[in-house]
Scaffold this motif. Structure first.
Motif, short mmCIF file in Angstrom:
data_model
loop_
_atom_site.label_atom_id
_atom_site.label_comp_id
_atom_site.label_asym_id
_atom_site.label_seq_id
_atom_site.Cartn_x
_atom_site.Cartn_y
_atom_site.Cartn_z
N PRO A 131 0.83 -1.50 0.00
CA PRO A 131 -0.41 -0.13 0.06
C PRO A 131 0.76 0.92 -0.24
CG PRO A 131 -0.74 -1.51 1.08
CD PRO A 131 0.64 -2.36 1.19
N PHE A 132 1.83 1.35 0.99
CA PHE A 132 3.22 2.92 0.74
C PHE A 132 2.93 2.97 -0.49
CE2 PHE A 132 6.86 -0.58 0.50
CZ PHE A 132 7.43 -0.12 -0.23
N MET A 133 3.39 1.66 -2.07
CA MET A 133 3.70 2.57 -2.58
C MET A 133 2.98 3.28 -3.59
SD MET A 133 6.43 -0.82 -3.36
CE MET A 133 6.87 -0.81 -5.43
N LEU A 134 1.48 3.33 -3.07
CA LEU A 134 0.68 3.86 -4.27
C LEU A 134 0.12 5.47 -3.33
CD1 LEU A 134 -1.72 1.11 -3.49
CD2 LEU A 134 -0.46 1.47 -4.88
N LYS A 135 0.86 5.99 -2.65
CA LYS A 135 0.73 6.86 -2.07
C LYS A 135 0.72 8.30 -3.58
CE LYS A 135 5.26 8.22 -1.46
NZ LYS A 135 6.09 9.12 -1.84
N ASP A 136 1.53 8.13 -4.32
CA ASP A 136 1.22 9.12 -5.47
C ASP A 136 -0.03 8.97 -6.17
OD1 ASP A 136 3.18 10.56 -4.33
OD2 ASP A 136 4.29 9.11 -4.65
N VAL A 137 -0.45 7.84 -6.50
CA VAL A 137 -1.39 6.98 -8.04
C VAL A 137 -2.75 7.89 -7.50
CG1 VAL A 137 -2.42 5.13 -8.18
CG2 VAL A 137 -0.67 5.06 -7.64
N VAL A 138 -2.51 8.28 -8.89
CA VAL A 138 -4.26 9.10 -8.91
C VAL A 138 -5.14 8.64 -9.99
CG1 VAL A 138 -2.65 11.48 -8.52
CG2 VAL A 138 -3.06 10.36 -11.26
N LEU A 139 -6.53 8.63 -9.70
CA LEU A 139 -7.73 8.17 -10.42
C LEU A 139 -7.93 8.81 -11.70
CD1 LEU A 139 -8.72 5.72 -11.08
CD2 LEU A 139 -11.10 6.36 -9.05
N PRO A 140 -8.10 9.47 -12.59
CA PRO A 140 -8.33 10.09 -13.73
C PRO A 140 -9.59 9.74 -13.44
CG PRO A 140 -7.22 8.42 -14.93
CD PRO A 140 -6.54 8.46 -13.53
N CYS A 141 -10.58 10.51 -13.34
CA CYS A 141 -12.01 10.39 -13.57
C CYS A 141 -13.02 11.22 -14.43
CB CYS A 141 -12.70 9.73 -11.97
SG CYS A 141 -14.68 9.45 -12.08
N PRO A 142 -13.93 10.74 -15.05
CA PRO A 142 -15.43 11.28 -16.15
C PRO A 142 -15.64 12.46 -15.29
CG PRO A 142 -15.66 9.39 -16.37
CD PRO A 142 -13.76 9.36 -15.63
N VAL A 143 -15.82 13.63 -14.80
CA VAL A 143 -16.92 14.38 -13.84
C VAL A 143 -18.16 14.76 -15.12
CG1 VAL A 143 -14.55 14.46 -12.85
CG2 VAL A 143 -15.48 16.45 -14.83
N ASP A 144 -19.19 15.43 -13.55
CA ASP A 144 -20.31 16.01 -14.24
C ASP A 144 -19.92 17.52 -14.31
OD1 ASP A 144 -20.16 16.99 -12.28
OD2 ASP A 144 -22.31 15.31 -11.48
N GLU A 145 -21.16 18.29 -14.73
CA GLU A 145 -20.82 19.90 -15.34
C GLU A 145 -20.62 20.43 -13.77
OE1 GLU A 145 -25.21 18.53 -13.91
OE2 GLU A 145 -23.39 17.85 -16.06
N ASN A 146 -20.75 19.63 -12.56
CA ASN A 146 -19.99 20.69 -10.91
C ASN A 146 -18.74 20.06 -11.03
OD1 ASN A 146 -23.33 21.35 -11.11
ND2 ASN A 146 -23.89 19.22 -10.45
N GLY A 147 -18.37 19.04 -11.45
CA GLY A 147 -17.17 18.34 -11.35
C GLY A 147 -16.85 17.59 -10.27
N GLN A 148 -17.51 16.80 -9.90
CA GLN A 148 -17.66 15.35 -9.42
C GLN A 148 -18.48 13.93 -10.54
OE1 GLN A 148 -18.38 15.77 -5.93
NE2 GLN A 148 -17.80 17.85 -6.69
N PRO A 149 -17.07 13.32 -9.73
CA PRO A 149 -17.27 11.76 -10.57
C PRO A 149 -18.66 11.87 -11.16
CG PRO A 149 -16.56 11.68 -8.46
CD PRO A 149 -17.20 12.83 -8.05
N ASP A 150 -18.52 11.57 -13.27
CA ASP A 150 -19.92 10.50 -13.23
C ASP A 150 -20.09 9.51 -13.75
OD1 ASP A 150 -21.85 10.89 -15.48
OD2 ASP A 150 -21.20 12.54 -16.45
N LEU A 151 -20.85 9.51 -12.84
CA LEU A 151 -20.87 7.83 -12.82
C LEU A 151 -21.65 6.96 -14.34
CD1 LEU A 151 -21.05 4.86 -10.61
CD2 LEU A 151 -23.39 5.95 -9.72
N THR A 152 -22.33 7.81 -14.79
CA THR A 152 -22.75 7.25 -16.10
C THR A 152 -21.86 7.19 -16.87
OG1 THR A 152 -25.33 8.20 -15.16
CG2 THR A 152 -24.17 7.70 -17.85
N ALA A 153 -20.82 8.23 -17.33
CA ALA A 153 -20.18 8.44 -17.96
C ALA A 153 -18.74 7.11 -17.49
CB ALA A 153 -18.96 9.40 -17.81
N GLN A 154 -18.76 7.28 -16.75
CA GLN A 154 -17.72 6.31 -15.58
C GLN A 154 -17.88 4.48 -16.16
OE1 GLN A 154 -16.38 5.59 -11.59
NE2 GLN A 154 -17.51 7.77 -11.83
#
Length: 187
Positions: A131-154
């Motif tokens: 787990p400590f090797m994951l500290k710099d990992v980022v998750l790119p995620c489609p977002v809705d018009e409010n900048g929140q994760p877009d579940l439908t697009a995912q």
């Protein structure tokens, strides 16, 4: 003309989207033998359960990855389970994360971060990704018009990844069949 729009993408640190945990070291072969039950216990094996025990540590949809062995390979869990300390667990902090999408996006990243011995063509691999090797990992995620994760697009992106995986399996099966036919003809 009705053109499909490309979704806007935002990246989050993995720790912002998931609670990152490591399974328990109490789960050994002896423990599993003495506590048989109906709940799967997962270890570093990427192809199924290590044992079945009489309790579960995780009872919510989540992801897990192999920490040791073929490190970085992931599983989606929809049913209660437990994990040894050879398996890491990612518990979503929000219901707006599609686990299949996250697996498709994160697994190649995790596999790229692994450290250890890897033989030719991935043979005889023994790698690690704690787990400590994951500290710099980022998750790119489609977002809705409010900048929140877009579940439908995912979900739509995950559906496309699944279609590609199915095509790869079909092609591999057809190639195997052709190879077998060629081998049987040459005998």
């Amino acid at each position: 003309k009705n053109e499909e729009q490309t979704p806007h993408i935002k990246t989050w640190k993995l720790s912002e989207m998931f609670d990152i945990q490591r399974g328990s070291g109490k789960y050994t072969k002896t423990y599993a033998r003495e506590h048989k039950g109906n709940y799967p216990l997962y270890s570093g094996n990427t192809f199924g359960e290590f044992a079945s025990i009489n309790s579960c540590d995780y009872n919510e949809p989540c992801l897990s990855w192999a920490i040791d062995g073929l490190a970085g390979y992931m599983m989606v869990h929809e049913e209660p389970f437990s994990a040894t300390n050879h398996r890491g667990v990612l518990i979503p902090k929000s219901s707006s994360i599609d686990l299949q999408y996250a697996r498709y996006v994160l697994e190649p990243v995790f596999r790229g971060l692994k450290k250890g011995r890897e033989g030719a063509h991935g043979q005889n691999e023994y790698t690690s990704l704690p787990p400590f090797m994951l500290k710099d990992v980022v998750l790119p995620c489609p977002v809705d018009e409010n900048g929140q994760p877009d579940l439908t697009a995912q979900k739509e992106i995950a559906r496309k990844y699944l279609a590609v995986e199915q095509c790869k399996r079909e092609i591999a099966a057809k190639l195997d069949m052709l190879i077998q036919q060629k081998v049987s003809l040459s005998i």
